[in-house]
Design an enzyme around this catalytic site. Structure first.
Site, PDB file in Angstrom:
ATOM      1  N   PHE A  47       0.807  -1.222   0.000  1.00  0.00           N
ATOM      2  CA  PHE A  47       0.000   0.000   0.000  1.00  0.00           C
ATOM      3  C   PHE A  47       0.838   1.269   0.000  1.00  0.00           C
ATOM      4  O   PHE A  47       0.299   2.359   0.096  1.00  0.00           O
ATOM      5  CB  PHE A  47      -0.935   0.031   1.218  1.00  0.00           C
ATOM      6  CG  PHE A  47      -2.059  -0.974   1.130  1.00  0.00           C
ATOM      7  CD1 PHE A  47      -3.178  -0.708   0.346  1.00  0.00           C
ATOM      8  CD2 PHE A  47      -1.985  -2.179   1.809  1.00  0.00           C
ATOM      9  CE1 PHE A  47      -4.215  -1.628   0.253  1.00  0.00           C
ATOM     10  CE2 PHE A  47      -3.016  -3.106   1.715  1.00  0.00           C
ATOM     11  CZ  PHE A  47      -4.132  -2.839   0.939  1.00  0.00           C
ATOM     12  N   ASN A 109      -7.549   1.330  -3.930  1.00  0.00           N
ATOM     13  CA  ASN A 109      -7.134   2.335  -4.920  1.00  0.00           C
ATOM     14  C   ASN A 109      -8.343   2.925  -5.649  1.00  0.00           C
ATOM     15  O   ASN A 109      -8.372   4.123  -5.938  1.00  0.00           O
ATOM     16  CB  ASN A 109      -6.139   1.738  -5.914  1.00  0.00           C
ATOM     17  CG  ASN A 109      -4.714   1.807  -5.378  1.00  0.00           C
ATOM     18  OD1 ASN A 109      -4.458   2.458  -4.366  1.00  0.00           O
ATOM     19  ND2 ASN A 109      -3.792   1.143  -6.033  1.00  0.00           N
ATOM     20  N   CYS A 161      -0.799   3.722 -10.633  1.00  0.00           N
ATOM     21  CA  CYS A 161      -1.722   2.746 -10.039  1.00  0.00           C
ATOM     22  C   CYS A 161      -3.204   2.992 -10.285  1.00  0.00           C
ATOM     23  O   CYS A 161      -3.926   2.070 -10.655  1.00  0.00           O
ATOM     24  CB  CYS A 161      -1.495   2.681  -8.536  1.00  0.00           C
ATOM     25  SG  CYS A 161       0.099   2.006  -8.122  1.00  0.00           S
TER      26      CYS A 161
HETATM   27  C1  UDX Z   1      -1.293   5.295  -4.706  1.00  0.00           C
HETATM   28  C2  UDX Z   1      -1.936   4.843  -3.381  1.00  0.00           C
HETATM   29  O1  UDX Z   1      -2.114   5.990  -2.529  1.00  0.00           O
HETATM   30  C3  UDX Z   1      -1.068   3.804  -2.695  1.00  0.00           C
HETATM   31  O2  UDX Z   1      -1.704   3.326  -1.517  1.00  0.00           O
HETATM   32  C4  UDX Z   1      -0.840   2.643  -3.655  1.00  0.00           C
HETATM   33  O3  UDX Z   1      -0.007   1.676  -3.069  1.00  0.00           O
HETATM   34  C5  UDX Z   1      -0.244   3.149  -4.959  1.00  0.00           C
HETATM   35  O4  UDX Z   1      -1.062   4.167  -5.527  1.00  0.00           O
HETATM   36  P1  UDX Z   1       0.650   6.964  -5.431  1.00  0.00           P
HETATM   37  O5  UDX Z   1       0.304   6.585  -6.830  1.00  0.00           O
HETATM   38  O6  UDX Z   1       2.088   7.019  -5.023  1.00  0.00           O
HETATM   39  O7  UDX Z   1      -0.069   5.958  -4.411  1.00  0.00           O
HETATM   40  O8  UDX Z   1       0.061   8.421  -5.201  1.00  0.00           O
HETATM   41  P2  UDX Z   1      -1.112   9.118  -4.367  1.00  0.00           P
HETATM   42  O9  UDX Z   1      -0.526   9.920  -3.282  1.00  0.00           O
HETATM   43  O10 UDX Z   1      -2.181   8.160  -3.989  1.00  0.00           O
HETATM   44  O11 UDX Z   1      -1.683  10.156  -5.447  1.00  0.00           O
HETATM   45  C6  UDX Z   1      -2.257   9.725  -6.680  1.00  0.00           C
HETATM   46  C7  UDX Z   1      -2.717  10.905  -7.502  1.00  0.00           C
HETATM   47  O12 UDX Z   1      -3.849  11.541  -6.924  1.00  0.00           O
HETATM   48  C8  UDX Z   1      -1.667  12.025  -7.648  1.00  0.00           C
HETATM   49  O13 UDX Z   1      -1.675  12.498  -8.977  1.00  0.00           O
HETATM   50  C9  UDX Z   1      -2.132  13.091  -6.698  1.00  0.00           C
HETATM   51  O14 UDX Z   1      -1.713  14.380  -7.066  1.00  0.00           O
HETATM   52  C10 UDX Z   1      -3.647  12.944  -6.834  1.00  0.00           C
HETATM   53  N1  UDX Z   1      -4.387  13.454  -5.666  1.00  0.00           N
HETATM   54  C11 UDX Z   1      -4.213  12.916  -4.433  1.00  0.00           C
HETATM   55  C12 UDX Z   1      -5.325  14.475  -5.859  1.00  0.00           C
HETATM   56  O15 UDX Z   1      -5.524  14.967  -6.971  1.00  0.00           O
HETATM   57  N2  UDX Z   1      -6.035  14.917  -4.768  1.00  0.00           N
HETATM   58  C13 UDX Z   1      -5.872  14.387  -3.520  1.00  0.00           C
HETATM   59  O16 UDX Z   1      -6.569  14.839  -2.587  1.00  0.00           O
HETATM   60  C14 UDX Z   1      -4.929  13.363  -3.341  1.00  0.00           C
END
Ligand code: UDX
Length: 369
Positions: A47, A109, A161
């Site tokens: 995660f 996710n 992801c």
């Molecule tokens: C994600 C999951 O959080 C993690 O648990 C899993 O193992 C892998 O996928 P990650 O892809 O590293 O992790 O990024 P994350 O922090 O979840 O952000 C994903 C996207 O959502 C980013 O582009 C971020 O900018 C966007 N985001 C996140 C938003 O637009 N708004 C938010 O409030 C939070």
């Protein structure tokens, strides 16, 4: 390969996010090649998020271990649980059957992405009504049943992801004869695509319905701050949208290399999944793109600025200096809601910030072209 080299019983742990029932496939392959060795397959989905990997490893919200419901399966689960128990409180180690563990990762996710699409859908309505999306998500998130995290409106979610896992979920739903469920989750991706298109349309319509030949500074290219990863970054779609209208882009990201940006912008969707040597390079649109190594160079003589990643350094730039060196009228399009809108308007910028009350300038401009 595991079967070839194994001389005693083994526990094989799936860490990657996989389609549900992958453990069954692994189990079959290993059992057929086993020569009397017993293999137990566990699903232990990862995660951790990029940029906070070590923190997520040391203090996970939960650890999930799925295994067979047989005595051997339960024994394997216990062996892995004992490893984690060295640093994770036991009440945070959840043990389930194999399919629940595999599906929970996809579900987690999908739920996270769904929250972002929900708040992004609200951001469009906020712009239409004069509500402020930050105030709305703050008010909504105060409900302890909903919670405050992952409610930041943005130009769209990216990363390797979310989209992949939702498409995976959609595929499984379709294979299992559940088209309504598949369509429900597909909509999360459609809203994400809509948000990126809406952002590009805002830029084009605000700048007198064309960005052709105009220099636009792109601040941030990574899919989120504190990483140089560009997989599925919304910046790719936004830049391609602007290039489609013949804008001249000057891109700055503190972590992403020029080579990576050029490759991303010359690739078709999903090509990043292919080996580098199979990815096409240098089409003609690359003449419209330059990659620079600071925000001031990117914005010099530009007509507009797009903030596409929430890097901390973009919050503290000298916007007066930037304004002085730009063409007028000077535009800022904040896709991450990080700038002080009032302060920038005071300097003289025309500012668009996702889901925030619109600048007088933008009010009569259609958001969707
Ligand atoms: C994600 C999951 O959080 C993690 O648990 C899993 O193992 C892998 O996928 P990650 O892809 O590293 O992790 O990024 P994350 O922090 O979840 O952000 C994903 C996207 O959502 C980013 O582009 C971020 O900018 C966007 N985001 C996140 C938003 O637009 N708004 C938010 O409030 C939070």
């Amino acid at each position: 390969m595991i079967a070839d080299v194994s001389k005693s019983n083994k526990i094989v742990v799936e860490k990657s996010t996989v389609p549900v029932k992958t453990a069954e496939a692994i189990e079959k392959i290993l059992t057929h090649n086993s020569e009397g060795i017993n293999f137990q397959i566990l699903s232990n989905p990862e995660f951790l998020a990029e940029g906070t990997a070590i923190q997520d490893l040391f203090e996970p919200d939960r650890v999930l271990i799925g295994g067979r419901e047989t005595p051997e399966g339960q024994k394997a689960i216990k062996a892995l649980r004992d490893v984690y128990a060295h640093w994770v409180p036991v009440d945070r180690i959840i043990c389930t059957n194999l399919w629940s563990a595999e599906l929970s990762k996809l579900a987690a996710n999908a739920f996270l992405a769904q929250r972002i699409s929900s708040v992004n859908a609200m951001s469009a309505l906020c712009e239409a009504t004069g509500a402020d999306v930050s105030q709305v998500s703050h008010a909504v998130g105060k409900d302890t049943r909903i919670g405050p995290k992952f409610l930041n409106a943005s130009v769209g979610f990216g990363g390797s992801c979310f989209q992949k896992d939702i498409l995976n979920l959609v595929y499984i739903c379709e294979c299992n004869g559940l088209p309504e469920v598949a369509n429900y989750w597909k909509q999360v991706i459609k809203v994400n695509d809509y948000q990126k298109t809406r952002f590009v349309n805002r830029i084009v319509s605000s700048m007198f319905n064309t960005v052709s030949g105009k220099k636009i500074a792109i601040l941030g290219f990574a899919f989120k701050k504190d990483t140089g990863d560009t997989r599925e970054t919304p910046a790719i779609d936004v830049c391609k949208g602007l290039l489609g209208d013949k804008a001249m882009l000057s891109i700055y990201d503190p972590q992403v290399s020029e080579e990576q940006i050029q490759r991303d912008l010359s690739m078709n969707k999903f090509d990043w999944d292919h080996p580098v040597h199979l990815q096409p390079t240098s089409p003609s649109s690359m003449k419209q793109v330059s990659v620079v190594w600071d925000a001031y160079a990117a914005t010099k003589d530009a007509h507009g600025i797009c903030i596409l990643t929430e890097w901390d350094e973009f919050k503290t730039l000298d916007y007066q200096k930037i304004y002085d060196n730009m063409q007028k009228p000077a535009f800022v399009f904040d896709g991450r809601n990080i700038v002080d809108v009032a302060k920038l308007r005071e300097i003289g910028f025309i500012v668009y910030s996702i889901g925030k009350p619109l600048d007088e300038w933008l009010k009569d401009m259609p958001a969707v072209a």
